[in-house]
Design a protein around this motif. Structure first.
Motif, PDB file in Angstrom:
ATOM      1  N   THR A 198      35.013  37.197  42.234  1.00  0.00           N
ATOM      2  CA  THR A 198      33.968  36.226  41.917  1.00  0.00           C
ATOM      3  C   THR A 198      32.787  36.427  42.854  1.00  0.00           C
ATOM      4  N   THR A 245      26.768  41.550  40.212  1.00  0.00           N
ATOM      5  CA  THR A 245      27.851  41.017  39.388  1.00  0.00           C
ATOM      6  C   THR A 245      28.141  41.932  38.218  1.00  0.00           C
ATOM      7  N   GLU A 246      27.089  42.363  37.514  1.00  0.00           N
ATOM      8  CA  GLU A 246      27.260  43.187  36.319  1.00  0.00           C
ATOM      9  C   GLU A 246      27.669  44.620  36.649  1.00  0.00           C
ATOM     10  N   GLU A 261      22.842  38.939  40.154  1.00  0.00           N
ATOM     11  CA  GLU A 261      23.234  39.271  38.776  1.00  0.00           C
ATOM     12  C   GLU A 261      23.492  40.771  38.638  1.00  0.00           C
ATOM     13  N   ASN A 305      41.118  39.680  40.242  1.00  0.00           N
ATOM     14  CA  ASN A 305      40.011  38.792  39.934  1.00  0.00           C
ATOM     15  C   ASN A 305      38.999  38.786  41.073  1.00  0.00           C
ATOM     16  N   ASP A 360      41.472  35.255  44.777  1.00  0.00           N
ATOM     17  CA  ASP A 360      40.283  35.939  44.288  1.00  0.00           C
ATOM     18  C   ASP A 360      39.626  36.709  45.430  1.00  0.00           C
ATOM     19  N   VAL A 410      30.982  43.618  40.458  1.00  0.00           N
ATOM     20  CA  VAL A 410      32.046  42.613  40.457  1.00  0.00           C
ATOM     21  C   VAL A 410      32.863  42.663  39.160  1.00  0.00           C
ATOM     22  N   LYS A 411      32.190  42.580  38.030  1.00  0.00           N
ATOM     23  CA  LYS A 411      32.912  42.554  36.760  1.00  0.00           C
ATOM     24  C   LYS A 411      33.657  43.862  36.479  1.00  0.00           C
ATOM     25  N   PRO A 412      32.998  45.030  36.606  1.00  0.00           N
ATOM     26  CA  PRO A 412      33.737  46.262  36.293  1.00  0.00           C
ATOM     27  C   PRO A 412      34.856  46.567  37.274  1.00  0.00           C
ATOM     28  N   TRP A 413      34.672  46.237  38.556  1.00  0.00           N
ATOM     29  CA  TRP A 413      35.763  46.462  39.506  1.00  0.00           C
ATOM     30  C   TRP A 413      36.950  45.566  39.186  1.00  0.00           C
ATOM     31  N   SER A 414      36.675  44.333  38.850  1.00  0.00           N
ATOM     32  CA  SER A 414      37.743  43.407  38.495  1.00  0.00           C
ATOM     33  C   SER A 414      38.514  43.918  37.283  1.00  0.00           C
ATOM     34  N   ALA A 415      37.775  44.404  36.282  1.00  0.00           N
ATOM     35  CA  ALA A 415      38.427  44.929  35.075  1.00  0.00           C
ATOM     36  C   ALA A 415      39.232  46.186  35.385  1.00  0.00           C
TER      37      ALA A 415
END
Length: 357
Positions: A52, A36-37, A33, A50, A21, A40-45
């Protein structure tokens, strides 16, 4: 542009261990937060890697300890500007060449698109945030509410406890401005023994009525619980409490102390190449705009400010809530990284001794 950026990110990560990860360390709360929103989340997608998020009250000491121990477990850290400079000088961070950062959405090269000072040898700005003070508007009328830093220190006119961050940085500057030192002269005054004495003398006037906070989430909680009449705080924490939770909090922008927050890669990060791709994604025009739609910190790219920013609720226009809004900059002070790189240890040592007196 977003699709192209996502595709570029997915294709250019080399030397990455597929089952590891990418770990990002930030400050938790509303800020963590938002990152993350927005990052983190969009780059991972987009990348298929993955990622975190882990929280820290202050990532800088954790990064230093990891690097010194030769056991680095995070790939990206969110650092205050002075800490990013100091850790880079100490060889604790990986270098980042501005030439590898993506151009702005309008095609402007990164070197011209970022605001002055927003990219250093080892770190890239994620936003411009501010130390401010705030109060509960239900406790005052428009005429009786505090309006200046001097009001924060006036226990006779504004009785009640005060919340202050437990540390020298931004607190000493705030005290001097409350004592009448113009923002432009703060660091020249603070750079003298007499100026340091003056700052602590001003703090002496409220010391017995201070409730000290250390983690960013504590400041708005102290205000919400009625433990303090007013408190210094990170502006994004107050914004989040007011907008997300409906708290009747008002920010006083007078004597705000603002600075860049930075993404950096600790020396020896286990996924260094992927970490750099994450930073390139997060500090693109779109990445910076996305974060500013989750928390009231200003983007550090000119291209990110060319269109109106609206909060994630779809109705709150962000401009008036940003530290860099013209109406909020009347008596604002930019943190001097040079000053704090040189004086952090000695002033915090004196601060701790002063607390113990």
């Amino acid at each position: 542009m977003k699709k192209l950026l996502a595709l570029s990110t997915a294709l250019t990560v080399v030397g990455y261990t597929a089952h590891a990860d990418v770990v990002v360390m930030s400050w938790g709360g509303a800020y963590g937060e938002a990152q993350t929103e927005a990052h983190v989340k969009p780059w991972s997608a987009a990348s298929g890697i993955n990622a975190t998020m882990v929280d820290s009250d202050n990532p800088a000491p954790a990064v230093k300890a990891m690097v010194e121990a030769g056991n680095v477990t995070v790939d990206v850290a969110s650092l205050e500007y002075a800490d990013a400079i100091r850790l880079c000088d100490e060889g604790m961070l990986e270098p980042i060449d501005i030439s590898v950062l993506p151009a702005g959405a309008d095609g402007t090269p990164a070197a011209d698109d970022f605001l002055a000072g927003a990219v250093t040898d080892c770190a890239v700005s994620t936003d411009i945030w501010s130390n401010v003070f705030a109060y509960d508007s239900t406790k005052y009328t428009a005429e009786t509410a505090p309006k200046t830093a001097a009001d924060f220190f006036d226990l006779e006119k504004f009785p009640g406890k005060r919340g202050l961050k437990k540390g020298a940085k931004a607190v000493l500057e705030f005290a001097l401005m409350a004592d009448g030192v113009p923002a432009a002269e703060v660091y020249s005054v603070l750079n003298t023994p007499e100026g340091v004495d003056r700052a602590f003398a001003k703090l002496d006037t409220i010391k017995s009525d201070v409730v000290w906070w250390e983690a960013g989430a504590q400041a708005p909680q102290l205000l919400a619980d009625g433990e303090v009449a007013m408190t210094t705080a990170y502006n994004g924490r107050i914004f989040a409490a007011a907008i997300n939770e409906g708290k009747p909090f008002e920010i006083v922008w007078d004597a705000q102390v603002y600075e860049n927050e930075m993404y950096a890669i600790p020396k020896g990060a286990p996924n260094k190449d992927a970490a750099l791709e994450f930073i390139k994604y997060a500090t693109s025009t779109e990445g910076l705009r996305a974060q500013a739609q989750h928390i009231s910190y200003g983007p550090a790219r000119k291209s990110a400010l060319k269109e109106e920013l609206v909060f994630k609720d779809g109705k709150t226009v962000m401009a008036p809530h940003l530290p860099t809004a013209p109406e909020n900059m009347g008596n604002a002070l930019e943190t001097s990284s040079d000053f704090w790189v040189d004086h952090d240890a000695e002033l915090n040592e004196r601060f701790q001794a002063w607390l113990a007196q």
